[in-house]
Every structure is written in C-alpha cells, then in structure tokens.
Scaffold this active site. Sequence first.
Site, PDB file in Angstrom:
ATOM      1  N   LYS A   1      -5.084  46.028 -37.575  1.00  0.00           N
ATOM      2  CA  LYS A   1      -4.003  45.046 -37.620  1.00  0.00           C
ATOM      3  C   LYS A   1      -2.694  45.813 -37.694  1.00  0.00           C
ATOM      4  CE  LYS A   1      -2.516  40.915 -40.160  1.00  0.00           C
ATOM      5  NZ  LYS A   1      -2.941  39.933 -41.166  1.00  0.00           N
TER       6      LYS A   1
ATOM      7  N   ASP B   1       6.332  41.712 -32.239  1.00  0.00           N
ATOM      8  CA  ASP B   1       6.229  43.117 -31.812  1.00  0.00           C
ATOM      9  C   ASP B   1       4.833  43.727 -31.901  1.00  0.00           C
ATOM     10  OD1 ASP B   1       5.951  43.321 -34.537  1.00  0.00           O
ATOM     11  OD2 ASP B   1       7.837  44.381 -34.876  1.00  0.00           O
ATOM     12  N   GLY B   2       3.908  43.045 -32.581  1.00  0.00           N
ATOM     13  CA  GLY B   2       2.558  43.607 -32.672  1.00  0.00           C
ATOM     14  C   GLY B   2       2.367  44.582 -33.821  1.00  0.00           C
TER      15      GLY B   2
ATOM     16  N   ASP C   1      -6.162  28.543 -36.782  1.00  0.00           N
ATOM     17  CA  ASP C   1      -6.384  29.899 -36.272  1.00  0.00           C
ATOM     18  C   ASP C   1      -6.634  30.876 -37.419  1.00  0.00           C
ATOM     19  OD1 ASP C   1      -3.539  29.089 -36.551  1.00  0.00           O
ATOM     20  OD2 ASP C   1      -3.164  31.223 -36.352  1.00  0.00           O
TER      21      ASP C   1
ATOM     22  N   ASP D   1      -7.140  36.439 -42.857  1.00  0.00           N
ATOM     23  CA  ASP D   1      -5.693  36.488 -42.629  1.00  0.00           C
ATOM     24  C   ASP D   1      -4.898  36.302 -43.919  1.00  0.00           C
ATOM     25  OD1 ASP D   1      -6.130  37.057 -40.027  1.00  0.00           O
ATOM     26  OD2 ASP D   1      -4.898  35.437 -39.220  1.00  0.00           O
TER      27      ASP D   1
ATOM     28  N   GLY E   1      -3.769  33.772 -30.307  1.00  0.00           N
ATOM     29  CA  GLY E   1      -4.514  34.996 -29.963  1.00  0.00           C
ATOM     30  C   GLY E   1      -4.167  36.155 -30.877  1.00  0.00           C
TER      31      GLY E   1
ATOM     32  N   ARG F   1     -12.436  32.451 -34.983  1.00  0.00           N
ATOM     33  CA  ARG F   1     -11.740  31.414 -35.755  1.00  0.00           C
ATOM     34  C   ARG F   1     -11.985  30.049 -35.124  1.00  0.00           C
ATOM     35  NH1 ARG F   1      -7.171  34.772 -37.357  1.00  0.00           N
ATOM     36  NH2 ARG F   1      -7.843  36.903 -36.950  1.00  0.00           N
TER      37      ARG F   1
ATOM     38  N   GLY G   1      -2.283  38.730 -31.734  1.00  0.00           N
ATOM     39  CA  GLY G   1      -0.968  39.227 -31.321  1.00  0.00           C
ATOM     40  C   GLY G   1      -0.686  40.609 -31.872  1.00  0.00           C
ATOM     41  N   ARG G   2      -1.359  40.940 -32.924  1.00  0.00           N
ATOM     42  CA  ARG G   2      -1.212  42.299 -33.458  1.00  0.00           C
ATOM     43  C   ARG G   2      -2.513  42.806 -34.064  1.00  0.00           C
ATOM     44  NH1 ARG G   2       2.091  41.854 -38.998  1.00  0.00           N
ATOM     45  NH2 ARG G   2       1.497  39.751 -39.567  1.00  0.00           N
TER      46      ARG G   2
HETATM   47  P1  AMP Z   1      -0.502  34.390 -38.766  1.00  0.00           P
HETATM   48  O1  AMP Z   1       0.334  33.232 -39.222  1.00  0.00           O
HETATM   49  O2  AMP Z   1      -0.137  35.716 -39.367  1.00  0.00           O
HETATM   50  O3  AMP Z   1      -1.960  34.119 -38.864  1.00  0.00           O
HETATM   51  O4  AMP Z   1      -0.172  34.611 -37.214  1.00  0.00           O
HETATM   52  C1  AMP Z   1      -0.171  33.572 -36.273  1.00  0.00           C
HETATM   53  C2  AMP Z   1      -0.139  34.155 -34.879  1.00  0.00           C
HETATM   54  O5  AMP Z   1       1.018  34.987 -34.706  1.00  0.00           O
HETATM   55  C3  AMP Z   1      -1.320  35.027 -34.527  1.00  0.00           C
HETATM   56  O6  AMP Z   1      -1.635  34.797 -33.186  1.00  0.00           O
HETATM   57  C4  AMP Z   1      -0.801  36.429 -34.755  1.00  0.00           C
HETATM   58  O7  AMP Z   1      -1.492  37.370 -33.978  1.00  0.00           O
HETATM   59  C5  AMP Z   1       0.645  36.292 -34.318  1.00  0.00           C
HETATM   60  N1  AMP Z   1       1.514  37.269 -34.986  1.00  0.00           N
HETATM   61  C6  AMP Z   1       1.918  37.277 -36.269  1.00  0.00           C
HETATM   62  N2  AMP Z   1       2.711  38.352 -36.514  1.00  0.00           N
HETATM   63  C7  AMP Z   1       2.801  39.034 -35.361  1.00  0.00           C
HETATM   64  C8  AMP Z   1       3.450  40.241 -34.960  1.00  0.00           C
HETATM   65  N3  AMP Z   1       4.206  40.971 -35.787  1.00  0.00           N
HETATM   66  N4  AMP Z   1       3.292  40.650 -33.679  1.00  0.00           N
HETATM   67  C9  AMP Z   1       2.553  39.944 -32.812  1.00  0.00           C
HETATM   68  N5  AMP Z   1       1.924  38.802 -33.116  1.00  0.00           N
HETATM   69  C10 AMP Z   1       2.039  38.354 -34.377  1.00  0.00           C
HETATM   70 MG    MG Z   2      -3.576  34.460 -38.228  1.00  0.00          MG
END
Ligand code: AMP
Ligand code: MG
Length: 538
Positions: A133, A145-146, A280, A290, A110, A210, A112-113
């Site tokens: 973002k 942490d988002g 994703d 991404d 989902g 996605r 997450g940030r």
């Molecule tokens: P990514 O590999 O960056 O595409 O991220 C994979 C998942 O981790 C996604 O659901 C992102 O929203 C979550 N995510 C990555 N970095 C963070 C962060 N700093 N805070 C919250 N969620 C994160």
């Molecule tokens: Mg991602």
Amino acid sequence: MQTNQGNLTLETLRFDNSFVRELPADNETVNRRRQVHHACYSRVRPLQVAKPQLLAFSPEAAALLNLPPEECRRNLFAQIFSGNALLPGMDPHAACYGGHQFGNWAGQLGDGRAINLGEVLNLSGERSTLQLKGAGPTPYSRNADGFAVLRSSLREFLCSEAMHHLGIPTTRALSLMLTGEPVERDMFYDGHPKEEPGAVICRIAPNFIRFGNFEIFAARNDLATLQQLTDYTIRTFFPQLGNPGKNSYIGLFREACHSTAKLMVQWLRVGFVHGVMNTDNMSILGLTIDYGPYGWLEGYDPAWTPNTTDAAGRRYCFGRQAQIAHWNLAKLANALYPLVEETAPFEEILQDYTRVFDQHWQEMMAAKLGLQRFDPASDQAMVEELFLLLMEVETDMTIFFRALGQVAEVLVQEQEAVEVCRQVLHPAWYQPEELNPAYQERLAAWLVRYQQRLRADSLEKGARQKHMNQVNPKYVFRNYLAQQAIDQAEAGEYQRIYELLDLLRRPYDEQPEREHFAAKRPEWARNRPGCSMLSCSS
Ligand code: AMP
Ligand code: MG
C-alpha cells in the site's frame, strides 16, 4: 492449523497467483488512469523508491508465510516490500472495484494505491495475498498520487496487528517501510499542503476482495465477469459451498452476512470504530480492512466517530456500524442478484443477519459482564441501563469493563456500593469531580442489581474475572498512543513502534511495567488532530 512450522526464505516462497491466473486481465498495459472494463485487474509495477528503510515488521505475520525474523532483516526484504524488487513468481497487479461511498454509488474506484504482488502458499497450504500500500499510482488512482505517508501507514501497521491479537478478524501487516521520498499532503484540506515522509506497508490477507469488486460488474451489467469473479471466489475460498451455481452464490452471500455480523459484534466488544464503512472497504471474508480514519472509543458514546469527513452525518459512528454493515450487505445482495434472479433467498438471509447479530451480541455482552449466558428477560434492561449510565458521564469504555471484572469478584452490599464504585471505577471517569451524588447512587443501584444477577450465575471464585479479562482488553491502540508514536517516528525515533507492537501482542494480560499505556486519554489529546479526529488524507 499450525502455520509457523518450518522455515522458508524469501527465495523459497511458493507463489500461486490464482487471482491473475483465473480471472480476466485488463489488456491495456500502460499505467494511466482510466476506466477499466471487462477485467478484474490491471498489471502494474510498483514504483522504485529512493531509499527503502525497514521501520518495523511483524514476526507473527511473517510466520504466516513461514518467514523467520532473520529473513525480514535482509536487505532483499526491504527492497521487495518497498516496491524496489520483485521475486520470481510475483505478478503485480491492481484490482478493479467500485463501491458505495457514504451511501452513494461512486462508480469505479479500484486499488488506487495498492498493488498485489502475488499469492503465497505456506507450508500448511494456506494462501496469503501480499499487497503493498503506497507503492505508486495505478490505473485506478483517479486524481490521487498512489502514495501513502508515514502517519497513516504506521497507524495501519500497528492497528492491524493489534486487532489480530485481540482475536478480531483482520487483514494483517507484514512490514512498515520508509521510502526516503517526501509525499505532499493537505492534512486539513485547508489549502496548506505539507511534505511528509512517504511509507509503504505490506498487508496480508487470503484475498482483498471487497463487496465493491462484485458491485462494479453488476453496475456495468457485465454479468460474465461478475460470474467469473464469483465462481473464482467460491472455488478458491469457500470450497465447502460446492460447485459454483445458484445454491453456492446464495451460500456465499450467507457466509458474508454471518462473518460480517460477527465482525460487527467484535468491533462493538472492544470499542473500535472503522470510520469509513463504504462498500469498497468491506471484505468478502468478513475481515477488518482498510485502516484509515479509524479510532477507539474513549468515553463511551455510540455517536462518536473519529472521521472528520463524517462529523456532520455520523453515518459511520460507533453505534451505527452493525446497521451500516446490513445496508452494505444489501448492496452486495444487489450485486449478486443477477446470478440468481430470485430476491427471496437474499431477503431471507438479510433478515437473518439481525438474528445472527443479536445472538452473537448477546453472547458477547454476557461475556463482557462475566455471565455464562445472556438471559434477555433480566439482562437486556440491565445492559441498557448500564450504557445509559456510561453515556451520562464521560466514562472510558475499556477501563470500565476491565475494572468491572474486579467488581464482579467482590460481594458488594448495598451500603458499600457507592464506595466500591468510587474506588474501583474511578480511573474510568474523565471528570470524576463532576459525579453528583444522584448519579453515584444510580450507579451503585446498578451495581447491586448486577451483583444479584451474578449470584444467580454460579462460577467459582476467581473464575469470573479470569473469563472477563479474556474479553475485556486491558490495552487497546488508543488514539493518543498512535499519535505519540507518529510524533516520535516523524522525528526519527522509532522505539515506540516496537514497544507498542510488543504491548499489543498481549492485550488481555496485565503488564505492570506498562500500566501507563492503559491510562485514559490525557487532556492534551482531547481535541488534538490525530488523537480524536482524523481526516481521510493519508
Ligand atoms: P479509502 O477511502 O482509503 O478506502 O480509499 C477509497 C479509494 O480511493 C480507493 O479506491 C483507494 O485506492 C483510493 N485512494 C485513496 N488514497 C489514494 C491515494 N493516495 N492515491 C491513489 N488512490 C487513493
Ligand atoms: Mg479503501
């Protein structure tokens, strides 16, 4: 379609939030981390930040919204796109999705940030979802942490726009904002966290759906929500497929296969390595999405990956991207299957992926070589030999193909081929002193063969190089250029961001005063983190 005719202001943007309007919402409204069921999104507000500061905006991305540059310089713009203010009509939310990460089902991930502020319709009726973002945690933040830091936000901001100007489908970047708040990151995952400047970017795409958005509902056997999401996607973004139903579900899958196959060809054309092709991170629209530990090929090497997390397996290395995309599409097929309940159409389309990919790859390769069409009988072997040569000694892919355009215009005789190679291709080699005579002769022989092939493919003098220069970029967002811009920005110096944004606006043009940005990677950058390797920490 002309997108930038007529101007709007921030206050006159027209919101039409179809995603939240037409899809089921999470009925819990407290922003705490959890599993969210039977919902496509959770409403969540961006966090307030201390001191928003606009570092950069993309005028071309703003034009998609009919916003002229003056609007982007307003204080209100900085307030909105740092997360401090909402415009009437915005309805901020984070989407629920899952995904396969490095080959394994990872369950709910989902946004997450990422927080979607809403969807805007521009004066031509085109839809743009505005997404922050790094604007704080959401129910999908799991143990993170988002937030986002300056280095990764700057990389995403500049690279999205660079990709767009290269003509490659991508999410766009509207703005890069400092939050004035520190964010703690353990960049090397070695137990030494450091405070870094926090940043927020605003991304734009018609949607941010996605493969994982479909996968989560199939995995949970929540077929009602799966169907709602799929119907919505078709109605809103693929109306040409007709009314939602078995045929259009299959049609949607076919569209995703075709656009993804073409996207892979485009990445291969310019030497882009995404680095984290989890499901994703795959867009249903076939956009590059991404930007994390991505990188650009320097020395041509299909096994290269910038992502340190993937260094051992190299699942997502340059040369595997098309194959991984196919694997990811098979996961999308599994997710859509319950709506169709027949495997044959999916299997057929998945098989056809290879045909579509090969066809586009051949066209792309022919264009890179300056040929009007690809003749498998002669060209397949010629291209294979070329890539073997490029791999054997460290050869900069971008410089090599650009220089080949020059070579293509001169008629090289056998006796002078070695000399032409030395003169024209010299800047592409990382260790020119290591080129032994046997190698030089082999390359010269290739060149002679190439020239013979060109002669069979008549084009007016000058036309070939011109065509080649439109597909072989002079300027790409080299890994070390990104790192230099980051180093300077972290020291409070932002000029380089603007310079690169401007440079990368015309990647196919000679820009003599900026020739140095086309140079191969300097030696200091060979093993420097951020230049040749990146962790997922961002
Ligand atoms: P990514 O590999 O960056 O595409 O991220 C994979 C998942 O981790 C996604 O659901 C992102 O929203 C979550 N995510 C990555 N970095 C963070 C962060 N700093 N805070 C919250 N969620 C994160
Ligand atoms: Mg991602």
